[in-house]
Design an enzyme around this catalytic site. Sequence first.
Site, short mmCIF file in Angstrom:
data_model
loop_
_atom_site.label_atom_id
_atom_site.label_comp_id
_atom_site.label_asym_id
_atom_site.label_seq_id
_atom_site.Cartn_x
_atom_site.Cartn_y
_atom_site.Cartn_z
N HIS A 53 45.24 -31.07 40.04
CA HIS A 53 44.73 -32.52 40.24
C HIS A 53 43.17 -32.70 40.11
O HIS A 53 42.88 -33.79 39.71
CB HIS A 53 45.36 -33.03 41.66
CG HIS A 53 46.75 -33.15 42.08
ND1 HIS A 53 47.36 -34.32 41.36
CD2 HIS A 53 47.71 -32.45 42.62
CE1 HIS A 53 48.55 -34.20 41.57
NE2 HIS A 53 48.83 -33.23 42.35
N ARG A 57 41.23 -35.13 37.43
CA ARG A 57 40.51 -36.24 37.87
C ARG A 57 39.18 -36.23 36.83
O ARG A 57 38.85 -37.23 36.59
CB ARG A 57 40.12 -36.26 39.15
CG ARG A 57 41.20 -36.70 39.89
CD ARG A 57 40.83 -36.93 41.43
NE ARG A 57 40.23 -35.57 42.11
CZ ARG A 57 40.94 -34.69 42.90
NH1 ARG A 57 42.00 -35.23 42.86
NH2 ARG A 57 40.13 -33.91 43.29
N GLU A 65 37.31 -33.01 50.75
CA GLU A 65 38.45 -32.36 51.27
C GLU A 65 38.71 -32.27 52.68
O GLU A 65 37.72 -31.91 53.36
CB GLU A 65 38.85 -30.76 51.10
CG GLU A 65 38.89 -30.84 49.40
CD GLU A 65 39.19 -29.19 48.93
OE1 GLU A 65 39.05 -28.21 49.76
OE2 GLU A 65 39.17 -29.07 47.70
#
Length: 171
Positions: A53, A57, A65
């Site tokens: 992911h 991006r 996070e």
Amino acid sequence: MALRLIIGGARSGKSAHAQALAEAEAARRGGAPVMIATAEALDAEMAERIARHRAERGPAWRTRETPLEAADALRSLAATDCAVVDCLTLWLNNLMFAERDLEAATEALLCAAAESAGEVILVTNEVGMSIVPENALARRFRDEAGRMNRRAAERADEVVVMFAGIPLRLK
């Protein structure tokens, strides 16, 4: 600032839609898209997922996070930022296992989103349109997710449900 909620089933296109919206909005504002990621790499498969992911991006995205403290991340946004919180259901899972007060945490998140200097897009899973789970913990999760999603939808300026990659505006 605006608060958007993107809801749908697994692999419905929620994250991709939210990311496209955030990239366009951040560009319009002259800022950067921000990913507030709630997942934790607790096993190899999840670590691989997170890495994939992040790579998808690209470098334009800033990533925070925050498996538990998503509200704090929202409070730190600049007016030029557009943040995607992906996803509320993983965040809820984390809160449940940390034995946090779910109602208070949800309220703090929604207040932080509403008060944020930047734009906020919340991504969440619809988990209540399937069979009744067979165990008490799964039923509690489904019920809590439904309550959380309903509260988020009430407060959102815009609500979009994703079906098979197609966004349908509900609000």
